[in-house]
Design a protein around this motif. Structure first.
Motif, short mmCIF file in Angstrom:
data_model
loop_
_atom_site.label_atom_id
_atom_site.label_comp_id
_atom_site.label_asym_id
_atom_site.label_seq_id
_atom_site.Cartn_x
_atom_site.Cartn_y
_atom_site.Cartn_z
N GLU A 143 0.82 -1.22 0.00
CA GLU A 143 0.00 0.00 0.00
C GLU A 143 0.85 1.26 0.00
O GLU A 143 0.35 2.36 -0.30
CB GLU A 143 -0.95 0.01 1.21
CG GLU A 143 -0.28 0.18 2.57
CD GLU A 143 0.27 -1.10 3.15
OE1 GLU A 143 0.84 -1.07 4.26
OE2 GLU A 143 0.14 -2.16 2.48
N GLU A 148 -4.75 4.14 -3.20
CA GLU A 148 -5.94 4.54 -3.95
C GLU A 148 -5.75 5.93 -4.55
O GLU A 148 -5.49 6.89 -3.84
CB GLU A 148 -7.16 4.53 -3.02
CG GLU A 148 -8.42 5.13 -3.60
CD GLU A 148 -8.87 4.38 -4.85
OE1 GLU A 148 -8.95 5.03 -5.91
OE2 GLU A 148 -9.10 3.18 -4.76
N ARG A 185 -5.80 -3.80 2.92
CA ARG A 185 -6.41 -3.92 1.59
C ARG A 185 -7.26 -2.71 1.23
O ARG A 185 -7.40 -2.37 0.05
CB ARG A 185 -7.26 -5.19 1.53
CG ARG A 185 -8.48 -5.16 2.43
CD ARG A 185 -9.39 -6.34 2.19
NE ARG A 185 -8.83 -7.56 2.74
CZ ARG A 185 -9.23 -8.77 2.37
NH1 ARG A 185 -10.17 -8.90 1.47
NH2 ARG A 185 -8.72 -9.83 2.92
N GLU A 186 -7.81 -2.05 2.25
CA GLU A 186 -8.69 -0.91 1.97
C GLU A 186 -7.94 0.29 1.41
O GLU A 186 -8.55 1.20 0.84
CB GLU A 186 -9.43 -0.49 3.25
CG GLU A 186 -8.57 0.16 4.33
CD GLU A 186 -7.76 -0.81 5.18
OE1 GLU A 186 -7.03 -0.36 6.08
OE2 GLU A 186 -7.87 -2.04 4.93
N ASP A 189 -5.33 0.82 -4.41
CA ASP A 189 -6.10 1.35 -5.54
C ASP A 189 -6.96 0.23 -6.14
O ASP A 189 -6.54 -0.93 -6.23
CB ASP A 189 -5.13 1.89 -6.61
CG ASP A 189 -5.87 2.62 -7.70
OD1 ASP A 189 -6.13 3.83 -7.54
OD2 ASP A 189 -6.18 1.99 -8.74
N ARG A 190 -8.15 0.58 -6.57
CA ARG A 190 -9.07 -0.44 -7.11
C ARG A 190 -8.52 -1.12 -8.35
O ARG A 190 -8.81 -2.29 -8.60
CB ARG A 190 -10.43 0.22 -7.41
CG ARG A 190 -11.26 0.49 -6.17
CD ARG A 190 -12.44 1.37 -6.47
NE ARG A 190 -12.03 2.74 -6.77
CZ ARG A 190 -12.85 3.74 -7.02
NH1 ARG A 190 -14.16 3.53 -7.02
NH2 ARG A 190 -12.40 4.95 -7.26
N ALA A 191 -7.72 -0.41 -9.13
CA ALA A 191 -7.15 -1.01 -10.34
C ALA A 191 -6.06 -2.02 -10.02
O ALA A 191 -5.70 -2.83 -10.86
CB ALA A 191 -6.59 0.10 -11.24
N TRP A 193 -6.23 -4.52 -7.90
CA TRP A 193 -6.74 -5.87 -7.69
C TRP A 193 -6.77 -6.69 -8.98
O TRP A 193 -6.41 -7.86 -8.99
CB TRP A 193 -8.13 -5.80 -7.07
CG TRP A 193 -8.10 -5.31 -5.67
CD1 TRP A 193 -8.18 -4.00 -5.26
CD2 TRP A 193 -7.93 -6.08 -4.49
NE1 TRP A 193 -8.08 -3.92 -3.90
CE2 TRP A 193 -7.93 -5.18 -3.39
CE3 TRP A 193 -7.79 -7.44 -4.24
CZ2 TRP A 193 -7.79 -5.60 -2.08
CZ3 TRP A 193 -7.65 -7.87 -2.93
CH2 TRP A 193 -7.64 -6.96 -1.87
N ARG A 194 -7.21 -6.08 -10.06
CA ARG A 194 -7.36 -6.87 -11.29
C ARG A 194 -6.01 -7.15 -11.97
O ARG A 194 -5.95 -7.92 -12.92
CB ARG A 194 -8.29 -6.15 -12.26
CG ARG A 194 -7.76 -4.86 -12.85
CD ARG A 194 -8.76 -4.25 -13.81
NE ARG A 194 -8.24 -3.07 -14.48
CZ ARG A 194 -7.52 -3.11 -15.59
NH1 ARG A 194 -7.22 -4.27 -16.15
NH2 ARG A 194 -7.07 -1.99 -16.15
#
Length: 284
Positions: A143, A148, A185-186, A189-191, A193-194
């Motif tokens: 992180e 994020e 994990r919070e 960034d959302r990108a 994860w994929r």
């Protein structure tokens, strides 16, 4: 891989003469710790799903030629999530050992710079070095870099760093296994994860896992083999593997210092009471 190695050797040479790659120091020694792990995968106590997926990953890399003959690449991007002290770093070390590759651990004090674009430039240098050979690239506390981008409190610089990091991860060849670990994990960034083909969670040990772990630790100590792991495991509910290991090390120190009159049962009860007291104070 060989072409990248030759290009790097030529670029680092003197008067156009390439240096010996076996004797020259790493050009990114201030950015990564390079180690050769000897931690066996079977020495870890893992959730069933995690162990199964990791064994599948190891098999994919051991049989890369077969996969490539069918136009398939092995998975090589892994995200580990879980509370601290529950084996994320140990799992990365065991994967490097099983794959028989060096482990490159990111040094954040060397990576993160104060000037515009400096961090992204250093990251690119690390990735360029890593892709020259088969290795495992490890980002602990991921992180720190993968924050994020939608956080309004972050500067534009960290957003550029995250974008550059994700592009570099996407461009890594399959012979570079990138493993990232995070306790938060919070914050990712959302990108992020994929980007990872394997997303594995390492929770705190169950009572059964704590008992098995204590059994292994007690078996390594001649004086502790009479201790019943199942009794102690009940007291470690909610503790991490690291907490349990620290308790056993403390027990060993106190016993050795008490030789020749040491009573291991009494010392164990005393150390357990001290651990419980400390755990209670930390939870307040």
């Amino acid at each position: 891989m060989l072409a990248d190695q030759l290009a790097a050797a030529y670029a680092n040479g003197v008067n156009g003469q390439p240096q010996s790659m076996s004797t020259s120091p790493s050009p990114i020694a201030d950015l990564v710790y390079e180690t050769c792990s000897d931690r066996a995968f079977d020495s870890l106590i893992l959730p069933g799903t995690v162990a199964k997926e990791c064994r599948a990953l190891i098999e994919e890399h051991r049989r890369t030629d077969l996969l490539r003959s069918f136009g398939i690449s092995p998975r090589h991007r892994v995200l580990l999530v879980g509370p601290p002290g529950n084996g994320k770093t140990s799992l990365a070390e065991s994967l490097a050992n099983e794959l028989m590759v060096p482990m490159l651990s990111i040094r954040y004090e060397g990576i993160i710079g104060s000037y515009l674009g400096e961090t992204a430039t250093r990251l690119r240098k690390v990735f360029d070095y890593a892709r020259q050979r088969a290795c495992l690239l490890f980002f602990d506390e991921f992180e720190t870099l993968g924050k994020e981008r939608g956080d309004e409190h972050e500067t534009g610089e960290i957003k550029r760093v995250v974008s550059a990091l994700l592009l570099q991860i996407d461009s890594l060849p399959p012979h570079v296994v990138v493993v990232t670990a995070t306790n938060h994990r919070e914050l990712l960034d959302r990108a992020v994860w994929r980007r990872f083909q394997l997303r594995l969670e390492l929770p705190r040990p169950t009572q059964q896992q704590a008992t098995e772990f204590l059994d292994r630790l007690f078996a390594q100590l001649e004086f502790a083999r009479g201790l019943q792991a199942s009794i102690f495991a009940k007291s470690f509910r909610g503790a991490s593997y690291s907490d349990i290991e620290d308790f056993v090390r403390d027990l060993a120190r106190r016993y050795v210092l008490a030789i020749p009159n040491g009573d291991v049962q009494k010392i164990a009860r005393d150390r357990l009471a001290a651990w419980k007291s400390r755990a209670c104070s930390e939870s307040r």
